[in-house]
Design a protein around this motif. Structure first.
Motif, short mmCIF file in Angstrom:
data_model
loop_
_atom_site.label_atom_id
_atom_site.label_comp_id
_atom_site.label_asym_id
_atom_site.label_seq_id
_atom_site.Cartn_x
_atom_site.Cartn_y
_atom_site.Cartn_z
N ASP A 82 0.79 -1.18 0.12
CA ASP A 82 -0.11 0.34 -0.31
C ASP A 82 0.63 1.40 -0.15
N THR A 83 2.03 1.20 0.66
CA THR A 83 2.82 2.38 0.74
C THR A 83 4.37 2.02 0.47
N PRO A 84 4.51 1.73 -0.77
CA PRO A 84 5.89 1.26 -1.06
C PRO A 84 7.02 2.58 -0.89
N GLU A 85 6.59 3.65 -0.75
CA GLU A 85 7.57 4.91 -0.42
C GLU A 85 8.31 4.50 0.98
N VAL A 86 7.45 3.94 1.76
CA VAL A 86 7.99 3.82 3.19
C VAL A 86 9.36 2.95 3.36
N TYR A 87 9.22 2.03 2.32
CA TYR A 87 10.72 1.10 2.10
C TYR A 87 11.77 1.96 1.42
N VAL A 88 11.69 2.91 0.60
CA VAL A 88 12.60 3.54 0.16
C VAL A 88 12.90 4.62 1.27
N GLN A 89 11.97 5.14 2.09
CA GLN A 89 12.39 6.21 3.06
C GLN A 89 13.33 5.56 4.17
N LEU A 90 12.97 4.06 4.60
CA LEU A 90 13.62 3.54 5.36
C LEU A 90 14.86 2.82 5.20
N LYS A 91 15.05 2.23 3.95
CA LYS A 91 15.75 1.05 3.80
C LYS A 91 17.41 1.41 4.06
N ASP A 92 17.74 2.47 4.36
CA ASP A 92 18.98 2.85 4.64
C ASP A 92 19.08 3.20 5.87
N LYS A 93 18.29 3.37 6.73
CA LYS A 93 18.52 3.84 8.05
C LYS A 93 18.83 2.98 8.75
N ALA A 94 19.30 3.11 10.24
CA ALA A 94 19.68 1.96 11.16
C ALA A 94 19.75 2.70 12.41
N THR A 95 19.35 1.81 13.54
CA THR A 95 19.47 2.24 14.89
C THR A 95 20.83 2.54 15.23
N ASP A 96 20.95 3.22 16.49
CA ASP A 96 22.28 3.67 17.07
C ASP A 96 23.30 2.46 17.27
N SER A 97 22.83 1.33 17.61
CA SER A 97 23.46 0.01 17.75
C SER A 97 23.63 -0.65 16.14
N GLY A 98 23.14 -0.10 15.00
CA GLY A 98 23.38 -0.69 13.94
C GLY A 98 22.55 -1.59 13.36
N VAL A 99 21.21 -1.81 13.99
CA VAL A 99 20.27 -2.53 13.31
C VAL A 99 19.45 -1.87 12.18
N GLY A 100 19.43 -2.35 11.12
CA GLY A 100 18.88 -1.86 9.94
C GLY A 100 17.48 -2.40 9.59
N LEU A 101 16.94 -1.80 8.58
CA LEU A 101 15.61 -2.36 8.23
C LEU A 101 15.48 -3.74 7.61
N ALA A 102 16.61 -4.23 6.92
CA ALA A 102 16.49 -5.52 6.66
C ALA A 102 16.43 -6.59 7.81
N VAL A 103 17.03 -6.22 8.90
CA VAL A 103 16.72 -7.20 9.97
C VAL A 103 15.41 -7.52 10.31
N CYS A 104 14.67 -6.31 10.51
CA CYS A 104 13.44 -6.17 10.69
C CYS A 104 12.33 -6.83 9.95
N ILE A 105 12.64 -6.65 8.53
CA ILE A 105 11.41 -7.21 7.39
C ILE A 105 11.86 -8.54 7.18
#
Length: 157
Positions: A82-105
């Motif tokens: 429904d909102t593919p732009e969310v993937y584009v917005q988040l795909k290169d982000k990570a938490t302070d400890s280095g957890v990226g979107l890939a691990v979550c999805i």
């Protein structure tokens, strides 16, 4: 390694290669059985339960393009369709400890359903804030009307 029982990988393979593959698989099973007999857990030998991630969607980075989720029915897939732009917005982000979107999805990309499954997992506590644009809609699909802001209720009984 992962053991696959199908005929798809056999096309074009020699009989020797096929037999050697069966021999290697049997030897691995014998080693696992010996570990069990000694009371040693075997979970580390299974993909995704040891030091290596399960095969499938990578955990170190998100691909540039959103994977095809047309056959998936989990909440993550519904939100991303429904909102593919969310993937584009988040795909290169990570938490302070280095957890990226890939691990979550990864759970939701690798597994197709059911619709009652989130398909999303937080790699650390900060994931909820860093990837809020994805976590909040997934939670809302599974729990319509849930309060997403503020402290969550705790029932320790």
């Amino acid at each position: 390694s992962v053991w696959n029982v199908s005929s798809g990988d056999c096309l074009g393979a020699s009989a020797v290669d096929l037999i050697n593959s069966v021999v290697e698989g049997c030897a691995a099973l014998v080693r696992l059985e010996q570990r069990l007999e000694q009371g040693v857990p075997i979970f580390d030998a299974m993909p995704g339960l040891g030091s290596e991630a399960a095969p499938g969607f990578p955990i170190d980075r998100c691909p540039r393009r959103l994977p095809d989720l047309a056959g998936h029915s989990n909440a993550l897939a519904s939100v991303l369709r429904d909102t593919p732009e969310v993937y584009v917005q988040l795909k290169d982000k990570a938490t302070d400890s280095g957890v990226g979107l890939a691990v979550c999805i990864k759970p939701g990309v690798d597994a197709r359903g059911p619709a009652s499954a989130a398909g999303l997992a937080a790699g650390d506590a900060q994931c909820y804030a860093t990837f809020r644009a994805l976590f909040d809609p997934v939670v809302q699909r599974l729990h319509p009307g849930a309060a997403l802001a503020g402290p969550q209720p705790v029932d320790a009984s």
